[in-house]
Design a protein around this motif. Sequence first.
Motif, PDB file in Angstrom:
ATOM      1  N   GLY A 235       0.814  -1.204   0.000  1.00 17.16           N
ATOM      2  CA  GLY A 235       0.000   0.000   0.000  1.00 17.16           C
ATOM      3  C   GLY A 235       0.851   1.258   0.000  1.00 17.16           C
ATOM      4  O   GLY A 235       1.964   1.265   0.516  1.00 17.16           O
ATOM      5  N   LEU A 236       0.295   2.340  -0.575  1.00 15.87           N
ATOM      6  CA  LEU A 236       1.018   3.602  -0.643  1.00 15.87           C
ATOM      7  C   LEU A 236       0.924   4.385   0.666  1.00 15.87           C
ATOM      8  O   LEU A 236       1.919   4.827   1.221  1.00 15.87           O
ATOM      9  N   LEU A 237      -0.294   4.542   1.186  1.00 18.73           N
ATOM     10  CA  LEU A 237      -0.505   5.230   2.456  1.00 18.73           C
ATOM     11  C   LEU A 237      -1.148   4.295   3.471  1.00 18.73           C
ATOM     12  O   LEU A 237      -0.589   4.013   4.524  1.00 18.73           O
ATOM     13  N   THR A 238      -2.335   3.794   3.127  1.00 17.10           N
ATOM     14  CA  THR A 238      -3.030   2.861   4.015  1.00 17.10           C
ATOM     15  C   THR A 238      -2.488   1.454   3.802  1.00 17.10           C
ATOM     16  O   THR A 238      -2.364   1.003   2.661  1.00 17.10           O
ATOM     17  N   ALA A 239      -2.156   0.777   4.887  1.00 19.21           N
ATOM     18  CA  ALA A 239      -1.596  -0.577   4.800  1.00 19.21           C
ATOM     19  C   ALA A 239      -2.620  -1.548   4.236  1.00 19.21           C
ATOM     20  O   ALA A 239      -3.793  -1.543   4.640  1.00 19.21           O
ATOM     21  N   SER A 240      -2.189  -2.371   3.286  1.00 22.92           N
ATOM     22  CA  SER A 240      -3.063  -3.393   2.720  1.00 22.92           C
ATOM     23  C   SER A 240      -3.042  -4.636   3.602  1.00 22.92           C
ATOM     24  O   SER A 240      -2.260  -4.737   4.553  1.00 22.92           O
ATOM     25  N   ALA A 241      -3.895  -5.588   3.253  1.00 13.53           N
ATOM     26  CA  ALA A 241      -3.938  -6.828   4.018  1.00 13.53           C
ATOM     27  C   ALA A 241      -2.639  -7.613   3.892  1.00 13.53           C
ATOM     28  O   ALA A 241      -2.307  -8.424   4.767  1.00 13.53           O
ATOM     29  N   ILE A 247       1.728   0.975  10.963  1.00 11.44           N
ATOM     30  CA  ILE A 247       1.990   1.935  12.029  1.00 11.44           C
ATOM     31  C   ILE A 247       0.824   2.909  12.047  1.00 11.44           C
ATOM     32  O   ILE A 247       0.754   3.835  11.236  1.00 11.44           O
ATOM     33  N   GLY A 248      -0.114   2.644  12.934  1.00 11.33           N
ATOM     34  CA  GLY A 248      -1.321   3.465  12.980  1.00 11.33           C
ATOM     35  C   GLY A 248      -2.135   3.358  11.715  1.00 11.33           C
ATOM     36  O   GLY A 248      -2.758   4.335  11.296  1.00 11.33           O
ATOM     37  N   GLY A 249      -2.115   2.175  11.077  1.00 10.19           N
ATOM     38  CA  GLY A 249      -2.839   1.974   9.838  1.00 10.19           C
ATOM     39  C   GLY A 249      -2.100   2.411   8.597  1.00 10.19           C
ATOM     40  O   GLY A 249      -2.580   2.228   7.478  1.00 10.19           O
ATOM     41  N   ILE A 250      -0.899   2.999   8.774  1.00  3.55           N
ATOM     42  CA  ILE A 250      -0.102   3.475   7.640  1.00  3.55           C
ATOM     43  C   ILE A 250       0.785   2.345   7.129  1.00  3.55           C
ATOM     44  O   ILE A 250       1.376   1.594   7.910  1.00  3.55           O
TER      45      ILE A 250
END
Length: 540
Positions: A235-241, A247-250
């Motif tokens: 993922g670019l910003l939001t973490a994928s599965a 880190i805080g969803g990033i």
Amino acid sequence: MTKSEASVQKAGGATAEKFLVIPVLVLMLAQMGTVAENATMGIAASALTAQLGATMSDIQLANMIYPLIAGAVMVAGGMLGIIIGWKKNLRIGLLLAALGELVAAVSPDMFIFTWGARVLVGLGGSLLVPSLLGIIPTIYKSGKNRALAFGCIGAAMGLANVLPLVLGALMDSSGFRITFGALGAYFLLIFLASFGMPKTEQAAGKLKFDTVGTVLAIVGLFLFLFGISRVSVWGLLTASAAAPFSIGGISPAPIMAIAGIIVLVVLFRVERTVEAKNGCALIPRSFRKTPQVLAGLTTCGAIFVFGGAVTILLLPYLQLVSGWSALLTGLAMVVYGMPMFVFALGLPKLAPEASPRRIVQIGYFVTAIAAIILLFSVTPEGVTGLVWAGLVVGGIGSGFMSAQASNVVALAVNDRDAAQSGGVQATARNVFQAMAIAILGTILLFGISSGVASGAADSAAISPETKQVVAEQTYSLTSDDNFEAKVSEAGASADEQAELLSVYADTRAYSTQLAWGVTAVVLLACLLTTRWITVYKKEA
């Protein structure tokens, strides 16, 4: 004076250095091996998918590991060469590359193939490639011969694309294991041939290896390259599965890349102190402060931007969408490589007084045109005949750049730094290639995934339940059969599968075209650096 020494002959009252053919042939063969190895990865996509169960993400990572490892270590390989000697550096690199190919040949799964074989080949390349460029200034002293020798190395990159034709036929008939085993034997033969090269000069005095700079360079480059290579998966910003953590969803991918940049900034500050203290450094001041060096490094990298686009955009599309065999895909690489060979070798020989800046500018422009031609060759069903024109034009443009890229760097610095610059040049190539593969791979993944989700959402022929399942999944470049199997497992009916396949084919083509457009823009942007090329002859 022996034949193994750089002899001189009297001509018109002036001394003219004799051009030694055997050394440059050995170096060309070694360069061909590294380029052919990477090209072979491109035509191995179908074999790795069928025999090792590789996904497109696995193949992208395997393609990334070589420039990732080599890019992180090559700067150190350039400095090591001036300390232990370029021939010894070259031979160690050849042995590591041969071992890596043999591990690839016996790999039981993609994990061993990627983290065993590809890492070893990357380490070998990190010593081998800087040695190719480092040996030239120590053997060829005259500007004309040195430019010709550098042109030969550039030509070898084009000629190397003939090897995948042979390796593609071997892969079709005998599988990827025999093919990578043959590459291992090839590197061993070059290792033996290297003992026939002339003696090269060692750096004057005892030089101290820049350990601190090396550690910072490896850590910084690895974090940066690995971070950008994982953007398309994590993922670019939001973490994928698929991300191992967040880190805080990033997503951790951009965080790693930023951390790598910070380490590299620290490296540049440390190098100033190291060079003042030891008289040499991993990245000499001339590399950091000379605009022409930066222009030359950009040219070195731009060649591999186009090459990376061919690897990640064209070759998988030819095999997975158009259904081309490894042999036919190898023929496509020959069509690309031969013009590159002719122009990279011919320009320094036939036009030795031509402006390096003008030649590089033509190369950028022509290669950007090639990317646009390849953009228009892409269709939802495969490619049109324009693909052959795009490959020829791309080969011509790459040949122009290859003819002068290394020489532009060498012209701007002293002989010792010119020899050491091989590591930095090779790093620039691998950094640019890694960035191209990562960015273009991300465009493909995000473009295809979002396109399929939005296309499914807009279709009245697809049930709300299937739309929801489709929106939750990610998609990348693959064959029609593999896509249908994936949506079938997700519960799509036969009619829904046909509708989704139509949406996918259109989205797949559009995302690939978009990536080719980005490639053209990047190449044209690189033209801005050519204004820094001002030294045309070593005497200047």
